[in-house]
Design a protein around this motif. Sequence first.
Motif, short mmCIF file in Angstrom:
data_model
loop_
_atom_site.label_atom_id
_atom_site.label_comp_id
_atom_site.label_asym_id
_atom_site.label_seq_id
_atom_site.Cartn_x
_atom_site.Cartn_y
_atom_site.Cartn_z
N LYS A 1 37.26 35.91 53.35
CA LYS A 1 37.43 36.31 54.74
C LYS A 1 36.55 37.11 54.80
O LYS A 1 36.26 37.35 55.63
CB LYS A 1 39.05 36.40 55.01
N GLN A 2 36.84 38.47 53.85
CA GLN A 2 35.72 39.80 53.95
C GLN A 2 34.24 39.30 53.82
O GLN A 2 33.91 39.24 54.95
CB GLN A 2 36.16 40.33 53.33
N ILE A 3 33.68 38.47 53.25
CA ILE A 3 32.48 37.80 53.20
C ILE A 3 31.95 36.98 54.02
O ILE A 3 30.96 37.05 54.99
CB ILE A 3 32.34 37.45 51.20
N GLY A 4 33.11 36.48 54.51
CA GLY A 4 32.43 35.64 56.15
C GLY A 4 33.12 36.50 56.91
O GLY A 4 31.54 36.53 57.75
N LYS A 5 33.60 37.53 57.19
CA LYS A 5 32.75 38.38 58.12
C LYS A 5 31.93 38.63 58.33
O LYS A 5 30.95 39.49 59.77
CB LYS A 5 34.59 39.64 58.36
N GLN A 6 31.69 39.99 57.38
CA GLN A 6 30.63 39.77 56.81
C GLN A 6 28.75 39.04 56.71
O GLN A 6 27.91 39.38 57.92
CB GLN A 6 30.03 40.71 55.81
N SER B 1 53.58 33.30 53.08
CA SER B 1 53.34 34.67 53.66
C SER B 1 52.73 35.11 52.63
O SER B 1 51.76 36.39 53.40
CB SER B 1 54.16 35.17 54.05
N VAL B 2 52.54 35.05 51.67
CA VAL B 2 51.52 36.21 50.87
C VAL B 2 50.06 35.46 50.59
O VAL B 2 49.93 34.04 49.94
CB VAL B 2 52.49 36.32 49.25
N LYS B 3 48.35 35.95 50.47
CA LYS B 3 47.85 35.51 50.93
C LYS B 3 47.21 36.19 48.96
O LYS B 3 47.28 37.22 48.69
CB LYS B 3 47.01 36.09 51.94
N LEU B 4 46.31 35.11 48.73
CA LEU B 4 45.51 35.40 47.21
C LEU B 4 44.76 36.24 47.13
O LEU B 4 44.23 36.67 49.04
CB LEU B 4 45.45 33.91 46.49
N PRO B 5 44.60 37.24 46.93
CA PRO B 5 43.36 37.95 46.68
C PRO B 5 42.32 37.49 47.12
O PRO B 5 41.22 37.96 47.74
CB PRO B 5 43.83 38.67 45.33
N VAL B 6 41.77 36.51 46.34
CA VAL B 6 40.97 34.92 46.08
C VAL B 6 40.24 35.01 48.17
O VAL B 6 39.55 35.15 47.98
CB VAL B 6 40.82 34.03 44.87
N ASP B 7 41.45 35.19 48.46
CA ASP B 7 41.51 34.21 50.01
C ASP B 7 40.79 35.11 50.81
O ASP B 7 40.06 35.21 51.74
CB ASP B 7 42.55 33.75 50.18
N GLN B 8 41.53 36.73 50.51
CA GLN B 8 41.22 37.85 51.22
C GLN B 8 39.50 37.70 51.35
O GLN B 8 38.98 38.92 51.84
CB GLN B 8 42.48 39.12 50.69
N TYR B 9 39.59 38.15 49.94
CA TYR B 9 37.90 38.60 49.29
C TYR B 9 36.98 37.49 50.24
O TYR B 9 36.22 37.81 50.62
CB TYR B 9 37.75 38.26 48.18
#
Length: 84
Positions: A18-23, A8-16
Amino acid sequence: MGKKDASSVKLPVDQYRKQIGKQDYKKTKPALRATRLKAEAKRSAPGIRDTILIVVAVLVFLLGVYAFFYLNLSTELDLDADMD
């Protein structure tokens, strides 16, 4: 139980990422197509390095042929001079 808590805890790298993919999806299709075509052209175009390698290979081959004939002719001339 530990696996559920850890997933359930996401790593900051995975969040980053995901943000790049959305952009990246926010770009228009023509812009993405132009970027892809530019990358393909860069990969497929023969560079200066390839051209230089081909020229050097041809020169080495010609030098080898020249040396072969030079050595063969010079030894024949030396043998003719010794017979006289």
